[in-house]
Design an enzyme around this catalytic site. Structure first.
Site, PDB file in Angstrom:
ATOM      1  N   TRP A 200      32.599  33.182  48.819  1.00  9.00           N
ATOM      2  CA  TRP A 200      31.264  33.062  47.731  1.00  9.00           C
ATOM      3  C   TRP A 200      31.835  32.004  46.749  1.00  9.00           C
ATOM      4  O   TRP A 200      32.964  32.172  46.119  1.00  9.00           O
ATOM      5  CB  TRP A 200      31.134  34.488  47.070  1.00  9.00           C
ATOM      6  N   ASP A 368      14.956  34.498  39.879  1.00  6.56           N
ATOM      7  CA  ASP A 368      14.746  35.956  39.870  1.00  6.56           C
ATOM      8  C   ASP A 368      14.353  36.248  38.482  1.00  6.56           C
ATOM      9  O   ASP A 368      14.798  35.744  37.235  1.00  6.56           O
ATOM     10  CB  ASP A 368      16.544  36.425  40.064  1.00  6.56           C
ATOM     11  N   LYS A 477      12.014  29.883  47.584  1.00  7.19           N
ATOM     12  CA  LYS A 477      13.734  30.403  47.499  1.00  7.19           C
ATOM     13  C   LYS A 477      13.815  31.824  48.067  1.00  7.19           C
ATOM     14  O   LYS A 477      13.568  32.520  47.464  1.00  7.19           O
ATOM     15  CB  LYS A 477      14.414  30.180  46.295  1.00  7.19           C
ATOM     16  N   TRP A 478      14.397  31.913  49.158  1.00 10.26           N
ATOM     17  CA  TRP A 478      14.587  33.016  50.030  1.00 10.26           C
ATOM     18  C   TRP A 478      15.938  33.478  49.682  1.00 10.26           C
ATOM     19  O   TRP A 478      16.959  33.075  50.623  1.00 10.26           O
ATOM     20  CB  TRP A 478      13.924  32.942  51.494  1.00 10.26           C
ATOM     21  N   ASP A 479      16.253  34.470  49.019  1.00  9.44           N
ATOM     22  CA  ASP A 479      17.631  34.958  48.647  1.00  9.44           C
ATOM     23  C   ASP A 479      18.045  36.091  49.503  1.00  9.44           C
ATOM     24  O   ASP A 479      17.193  37.020  49.814  1.00  9.44           O
ATOM     25  CB  ASP A 479      17.627  35.182  47.208  1.00  9.44           C
ATOM     26  N   MET A 480      19.249  36.258  49.357  1.00 11.85           N
ATOM     27  CA  MET A 480      20.001  37.666  50.254  1.00 11.85           C
ATOM     28  C   MET A 480      21.149  37.788  49.584  1.00 11.85           C
ATOM     29  O   MET A 480      22.167  36.985  50.028  1.00 11.85           O
ATOM     30  CB  MET A 480      19.980  37.269  51.767  1.00 11.85           C
ATOM     31  N   ASN A 481      21.288  38.734  48.777  1.00  8.84           N
ATOM     32  CA  ASN A 481      22.619  39.118  48.062  1.00  8.84           C
ATOM     33  C   ASN A 481      23.685  40.079  48.442  1.00  8.84           C
ATOM     34  O   ASN A 481      24.328  40.661  47.413  1.00  8.84           O
ATOM     35  CB  ASN A 481      22.259  38.927  46.539  1.00  8.84           C
ATOM     36  N   CYS A 527      19.024  31.033  50.984  1.00 12.08           N
ATOM     37  CA  CYS A 527      19.835  31.244  49.951  1.00 12.08           C
ATOM     38  C   CYS A 527      20.619  32.613  50.211  1.00 12.08           C
ATOM     39  O   CYS A 527      19.954  33.655  50.779  1.00 12.08           O
ATOM     40  CB  CYS A 527      19.484  31.171  48.673  1.00 12.08           C
ATOM     41  N   ASP A 549      26.542  29.194  45.078  1.00 11.09           N
ATOM     42  CA  ASP A 549      26.254  29.274  43.820  1.00 11.09           C
ATOM     43  C   ASP A 549      26.891  28.559  42.755  1.00 11.09           C
ATOM     44  O   ASP A 549      26.744  28.515  41.583  1.00 11.09           O
ATOM     45  CB  ASP A 549      26.454  30.635  43.615  1.00 11.09           C
TER      46      ASP A 549
HETATM   47  C1  DGJ Z   1      21.883  34.355  43.693  1.00 12.09           C
HETATM   48  C2  DGJ Z   1      21.478  33.056  44.086  1.00 12.09           C
HETATM   49  O1  DGJ Z   1      22.416  32.223  44.763  1.00 12.09           O
HETATM   50  C3  DGJ Z   1      21.345  32.305  42.610  1.00 12.09           C
HETATM   51  O2  DGJ Z   1      21.095  31.042  42.828  1.00 12.09           O
HETATM   52  C4  DGJ Z   1      20.294  33.066  42.037  1.00 12.09           C
HETATM   53  O3  DGJ Z   1      18.892  32.771  42.685  1.00 12.09           O
HETATM   54  C5  DGJ Z   1      20.496  34.590  41.774  1.00 12.09           C
HETATM   55  N1  DGJ Z   1      20.792  34.913  43.120  1.00 12.09           N
HETATM   56  C6  DGJ Z   1      19.305  35.316  41.332  1.00 12.09           C
HETATM   57  O4  DGJ Z   1      19.699  36.710  41.499  1.00 12.09           O
END
Ligand code: DGJ
Length: 739
Positions: A200, A368, A477-481, A527, A549
């Site tokens: 990361w 977010d 922006k389709w995020d996935m964390n 993302c 990030d």
């Molecule tokens: C992770 C993304 O990579 C960031 O750019 C941002 O959108 C955050 N999530 C928001 O929670």
């Protein structure tokens, strides 16, 4: 024009690209054999293609009417249990749980066109060229199993796509334990492996190393393709440089767990397998059913790594990106994440949008924190209704305000996730992935929705539809964390629990198919905590990706350089952020940050309200420069000139690609970066490439002019700049011909 030639007398099939060929041989009673992939080759049939040594202790595999030493052969899809002890491409068991070992009856079929792969993203045929597909069908009459290998050559890019279908024509279930998308046995001309590793905020670092005896393997079991290893790699000759030598590139069109295996054996044979990771996969193939593997894109170039990258970049634009974005210029965007994090309300956003509009931004993205009770990352994923304390006029009200400033409006979403602290989790405790009666493991305080369930997928499609139709949203922006863990689903019987990682990805693709078909003009940016799922599977739906990030311009030089090996700059989201940088604490100049970010898909992500007038003027100039050169920066040919992995400098250029029909740019841009200063250093000098030998190019700022051949063969001496983190961009314009 035909791209596939079948010599039926000698049972040799050749797929021809512009400069390459892929040649294979059929043995009517066994597996197809690999003969050659690389520089265009016609094969004499009066030779024996494989050694027939008995090295002792070898197993004689039995065909219907012949036998052979499997270890001596080069296969197209190597299998286990027949005396070939290399890592197999596939492992399959019949209804008795016995391994299926053939012999297979093999037939070849060639036809015009290329069909989509059901349920999976795959290269789009496009309409610019006539394509042909080769199907090699292998039939096992004992079990009723058909294994079909698919090959399509895209001659313009010297690109071959491959995938596999398993079909059960028998009367009992068949178990697939391993099913790579490709396997081929190459003679090892001392190849070196070039691959992308990281973590990361440190994604896609380049590593090159010789291959040695035994198996080299890398992949992901994180549920997504991952920050750690990318599902793309290259094999290169030891003498291959950026500009010369052979390069063989591979990229999997898939976003979940994958495995790359490179096995160098005692006979100097290199088996290359790439596909689904067998540790987290199994499939019950019921009678009458088919299973398809993801596709692999394979590209050959004899023009070094830049030649290979150029083919990947063009192929991705023409055959992977969604049609509406293949040729569409991308807007300069502003994203509020690093400007405000969760702490914003409508008035502040509108203030930011006023400044953004003034400095040349074209798309305003709300990140977010706009929904539910989302004031931190501990809550509300899944509750996608607007937080009216922050946005009293809703998304529509905000979006309309933004539009009044002549900006497009974009929105952040993380559809695949759920917070335990959410209305959705309380209403549907069975919708997130967990193992029944065991504790759940959270990552970033969140869990993953079970996309193997069709009701969850349909909920997501309906929710996304509702959001996208509620306001003028032109970008998502389709995020996935978080990664997937504790994967189980009570919806499926015991025998299918090992299917779930793959079923998750199929569910995701289903949702993306539905929503992008309904909103084909919405620009999606992928993302995953930055670049955790940067792969061709996602780029098929989302033609740009948040590269990392880590927005520090120095770190980004390496990240973007590594990423460019396979993925085009237009796909790499890159933003100018504040200093000291929020990830690494480093301070760099606005100019340096601008040069790095405009080498990708350009944007800003910092509190514009905190900047001085002078800084805002500089940003206005940067965005004007980017708009002026946007066509070249997004669709020109990108060339790596100097690697930041080898020294404290980096250089790259964007040049008009001669194959392109656009002849409006008779100019190119050269970017040069120095990371760390040293006392009395050598004068920086670089050699350029892909210029016209006899053209005269004038460098805009100095007024000096050079011939193309001089720039390419003698090189250009760059001005010596003082200090750390310095950069320059040079514009060269063609001013006629020399002599
Ligand atoms: C992770 C993304 O990579 C960031 O750019 C941002 O959108 C955050 N999530 C928001 O929670």
């Amino acid at each position: 024009m035909s791209t596939i030639d079948f010599d039926s007398d000698n049972q040799i099939v050749s797929l021809y690209g512009k400069k390459s060929s892929y040649n294979l041989k059929l043995n009517s009673n066994s597996m197809p054999l690999h003969l050659h992939w690389g520089a265009k080759t016609c094969l004499s049939v009066k030779q024996s293609f494989f050694p027939a040594n008995d090295r002792g202790f070898m197993i004689l595999a039995k065909d219907r009417d012949s036998s052979y030493f499997a270890e001596e052969m080069q296969f197209e899809y190597g299998f286990a249990e027949n005396g070939d002890f290399r890592v197999p491409a596939f492992r399959i068991r019949d209804g008795q749980n016995y391994p299926i070992t053939g012999p297979f009856e093999l037939t070849a079929h060639i036809y015009r066109g290329k069909n989509p792969i059901p349920g999976l993203p795959s290269a789009r045929p496009g309409d610019t060229q006539v394509l042909e597909t080769l199907e090699l069908r292998m039939h096992d009459s004992n079990s009723g199993l058909w294994i079909t290998l698919f090959y399509t050559m895209f001659p313009e890019y010297d690109a071959v796509t491959r995938h596999v279908r398993f079909h059960n024509e028998g009367s009992r279930p068949i178990k697939i334990e391993k099913a790579a998308s490709i396997s081929l046995d190459m003679y090892n001309w001392e190849y070196e492996l070039l691959y992308l590793h990281g973590a990361w905020a440190r994604e896609r670092q380049l590593q090159r190393r010789p291959l040695q005896s035994g198996t080299t393997a890398f992949g992901s079991i994180r549920g997504i393709s991952s920050h750690q290893f990318n599902p793309s790699f290259a094999l290169v000759s030891p003498e291959t440089t950026e500009f010369s030598g052979e390069a063989y590139g591979f990229s999997l069109v898939y976003s979940g767990n994958f495995l790359t295996e490179l096995e160098l054996n005692h006979d100097n044979n290199l088996r290359v397998n790439l596909g689904l990771h067998p540790d987290t996969f199994e499939w019950q193939l019921q009678p009458g059913d088919s299973f398809y593997t993801p596709e692999v894109l394979m590209i050959y170039s004899d023009e070094g790594l830049n030649g290979m990258s150029h083919n990947f970049h063009g192929f991705i634009r023409d055959h992977i990106f969604p049609p509406a974005f293949q040729n569409a210029e991308r807007p300069i965007l502003f994203n509020n994440w690093e400007a405000t994090y969760f702490d914003f309300e409508e008035r502040g956003l509108v203030e930011l949008s006023n400044i953004a509009a003034d400095v040349g931004v074209e798309l305003f993205v709300l990140d977010d924190g706009w929904f539910g009770e989302r004031n931190s990352d501990r809550t509300s994923l899944g509750d996608w209704s607007v937080n009216t304390a922050k946005l009293p006029n809703g998304l529509k009200g905000l979006a309309e305000e933004i539009e009044k400033r002549k900006l497009q409006f974009g929105l952040w979403l993380e559809p695949e996730m759920i917070s335990l602290n959410s209305k959705l989790a309380r209403a549907h405790p069975d919708w997130y992935i967990s193992i029944p009666n065991r504790p759940v493991a959270e990552g970033r305080n969140q869990l993953v929705l079970d996309l193997s369930r069709s009701d969850v997928c349909e909920f997501l499609v309906a929710t996304l539809d509702q959001i996208l139709s509620s306001a003028p949203i032109s970008y998502v922006k389709w995020d996935m964390n978080r990664y997937l863990t504790n994967v189980a689903s009570p919806q499926f019987p015991a025998s299918q629990q090992r299917e779930l990682y793959h079923r998750y990805v199929l569910g995701l693709y289903h949702v993306l198919d539905e929503i992008t078909a309904k909103y084909p003009k919405v620009l999606f940016e992928g993302c995953s905590g930055g670049g955790g799922r940067f792969d061709l599977g996602i780029l098929y739906y989302m033609p740009q990706y948040w590269t990392s990030d880590n927005t520090d311009a120095v770190s980004r030089i390496k990240i973007q350089y590594g990423t460019s090996l396979f993925y085009p700059p237009v796909s790499m989201g890159a933003h100018v952020s504040a200093v000291p940088n929020h990830q690494v604490g480093r301070t760099t100049s606005l100019e340096f940050r601008g040069h790095t970010a405009m080498s990708g898909n350009f944007g800003y992500e910092l509190d514009l309200r905190a900047l001085s007038d002078a800084e805002l003027r500089q940003i206005t100039q940067q965005s004007a420069f980017y708009s002026q050169h946007r066509r070249l920066l997004q669709f020109g040919r990108f060339l790596r000139i100097k690697s930041p992995f080898e020294s404290s400098e980096a250089a790259w250029m964007f040049v008009h690609s001669p194959e392109s029909a656009e002849d409006s740019y008779d100019y190119f841009l050269l970017f040069w970066f120095r990371l760390h200063a040293e006392a009395n250093p050598p004068s920086p000098r670089v050699k350029l490439a892909y210029l016209e030998e006899h053209a005269v190019y004038e460098q805009e700022s100095s007024g000096l002019s050079y011939t193309g051949s001089e720039l390419m063969h003698r090189g250009i001496i760059l001005p010596q700049l003082e200090g750390d983190y310095v950069s320059q961009v040079f514009t060269f314009t063609k001013k006629g011909r020399f002599g």
